[in-house]
Design a protein around this motif. Structure first.
Motif, PDB file in Angstrom:
ATOM      1  N   ASP A 186      28.324  15.053  -1.655  1.00 14.07           N
ATOM      2  CA  ASP A 186      29.038  14.687  -3.311  1.00 14.07           C
ATOM      3  C   ASP A 186      27.945  13.944  -4.034  1.00 14.07           C
ATOM      4  OD1 ASP A 186      30.095  12.179  -4.488  1.00 14.07           O
ATOM      5  OD2 ASP A 186      28.361  10.691  -3.637  1.00 14.07           O
ATOM      6  N   GLY A 187      27.404  15.658  -4.160  1.00 14.16           N
ATOM      7  CA  GLY A 187      26.454  16.197  -5.231  1.00 14.16           C
ATOM      8  C   GLY A 187      24.830  15.671  -5.224  1.00 14.16           C
ATOM      9  N   ARG A 188      24.349  15.387  -3.523  1.00 15.97           N
ATOM     10  CA  ARG A 188      23.152  14.554  -3.535  1.00 15.97           C
ATOM     11  C   ARG A 188      22.281  16.030  -4.139  1.00 15.97           C
ATOM     12  NH1 ARG A 188      22.247  10.731   2.361  1.00 15.97           N
ATOM     13  NH2 ARG A 188      20.271  12.099   1.220  1.00 15.97           N
ATOM     14  N   VAL A 189      20.755  16.024  -3.931  1.00 15.55           N
ATOM     15  CA  VAL A 189      19.819  17.426  -4.037  1.00 15.55           C
ATOM     16  C   VAL A 189      18.952  17.530  -3.078  1.00 15.55           C
ATOM     17  CG1 VAL A 189      17.669  17.763  -5.665  1.00 15.55           C
ATOM     18  CG2 VAL A 189      19.875  16.471  -6.639  1.00 15.55           C
ATOM     19  N   LEU A 190      18.905  18.785  -2.844  1.00 17.47           N
ATOM     20  CA  LEU A 190      18.437  20.052  -1.422  1.00 17.47           C
ATOM     21  C   LEU A 190      17.449  20.151  -1.993  1.00 17.47           C
ATOM     22  CD1 LEU A 190      18.334  20.294   1.140  1.00 17.47           C
ATOM     23  CD2 LEU A 190      19.662  22.507   0.831  1.00 17.47           C
ATOM     24  N   ARG A 191      16.357  19.422  -1.961  1.00 16.07           N
ATOM     25  CA  ARG A 191      14.937  20.085  -1.777  1.00 16.07           C
ATOM     26  C   ARG A 191      14.746  20.933  -0.734  1.00 16.07           C
ATOM     27  NH1 ARG A 191       8.444  16.519  -1.977  1.00 16.07           N
ATOM     28  NH2 ARG A 191      10.408  15.284  -3.582  1.00 16.07           N
ATOM     29  N   VAL A 192      13.918  22.690  -1.143  1.00 18.20           N
ATOM     30  CA  VAL A 192      13.179  22.726  -0.070  1.00 18.20           C
ATOM     31  C   VAL A 192      12.290  23.562  -0.369  1.00 18.20           C
ATOM     32  CG1 VAL A 192      13.465  25.290   0.750  1.00 18.20           C
ATOM     33  CG2 VAL A 192      15.781  24.159   0.151  1.00 18.20           C
ATOM     34  N   VAL A 193      10.748  22.722   0.793  1.00 22.20           N
ATOM     35  CA  VAL A 193      10.094  23.388   0.403  1.00 22.20           C
ATOM     36  C   VAL A 193       9.461  24.796   1.094  1.00 22.20           C
ATOM     37  CG1 VAL A 193       7.987  22.549   0.972  1.00 22.20           C
ATOM     38  CG2 VAL A 193       9.094  21.038   0.445  1.00 22.20           C
ATOM     39  N   TYR A 194       9.044  25.494   0.571  1.00 18.09           N
ATOM     40  CA  TYR A 194       8.405  26.835   0.704  1.00 18.09           C
ATOM     41  C   TYR A 194       6.985  27.940   0.441  1.00 18.09           C
ATOM     42  CZ  TYR A 194      10.177  28.516  -3.167  1.00 18.09           C
ATOM     43  OH  TYR A 194      10.033  29.258  -4.845  1.00 18.09           O
ATOM     44  N   VAL A 195       6.754  28.760   1.731  1.00 20.03           N
ATOM     45  CA  VAL A 195       5.798  29.476   0.693  1.00 20.03           C
ATOM     46  C   VAL A 195       6.435  31.075   0.591  1.00 20.03           C
ATOM     47  CG1 VAL A 195       3.407  30.987   1.847  1.00 20.03           C
ATOM     48  CG2 VAL A 195       4.422  27.998   2.270  1.00 20.03           C
ATOM     49  N   PRO A 196       6.093  31.662  -0.856  1.00 20.33           N
ATOM     50  CA  PRO A 196       6.127  32.753  -1.424  1.00 20.33           C
ATOM     51  C   PRO A 196       5.666  33.914  -0.231  1.00 20.33           C
ATOM     52  CG  PRO A 196       5.824  31.385  -3.212  1.00 20.33           C
ATOM     53  CD  PRO A 196       5.045  30.633  -2.066  1.00 20.33           C
ATOM     54  N   ILE A 197       6.664  34.693  -0.099  1.00 13.72           N
ATOM     55  CA  ILE A 197       5.784  35.763   1.174  1.00 13.72           C
ATOM     56  C   ILE A 197       6.765  37.138   0.293  1.00 13.72           C
ATOM     57  CG2 ILE A 197       5.415  34.547   2.714  1.00 13.72           C
ATOM     58  CD1 ILE A 197       7.915  36.011   4.214  1.00 13.72           C
ATOM     59  N   PRO A 198       6.171  37.659   0.199  1.00 17.38           N
ATOM     60  CA  PRO A 198       6.833  39.299  -0.406  1.00 17.38           C
ATOM     61  C   PRO A 198       7.735  39.629   0.065  1.00 17.38           C
ATOM     62  CG  PRO A 198       4.063  39.880   0.521  1.00 17.38           C
ATOM     63  CD  PRO A 198       4.943  38.423   0.719  1.00 17.38           C
TER      64      PRO A 198
END
Length: 66
Positions: free
Chosen positions: A36-48
């Motif tokens: 229903d249009g809710r916002v997903l937050r994804v917390v991540y660590v950039p890696i190669p």
């Protein structure tokens, strides 16, 4: 949480910001039409070659785009 939602958010976020508490982490946000249009937050660590996901959740404090 659907894996496809997380992959879609990482591949094409609507916005990205640094995590204010953990400087090595980023936050990616994307609207999820299936929820229903809710916002997903994804917390991540950039890696190669990609990203290591730390957590993901539907963000109650974030508003979807009008």
């Amino acid at each position: 949480m659907e894996r496809a939602w997380v992959e879609r958010t990482l591949a094409g976020p609507e916005s990205v910001e640094p995590d204010p508490v953990h400087p090595d982490r980023m936050r990616a946000f994307r609207t999820v039409p299936e929820r229903d249009g809710r916002v997903l937050r994804v917390v991540y660590v950039p890696i190669p070659g990609g990203a290591r996901v730390v957590t993901m959740f539907l963000d109650r404090g974030r508003r979807r785009k009008a």
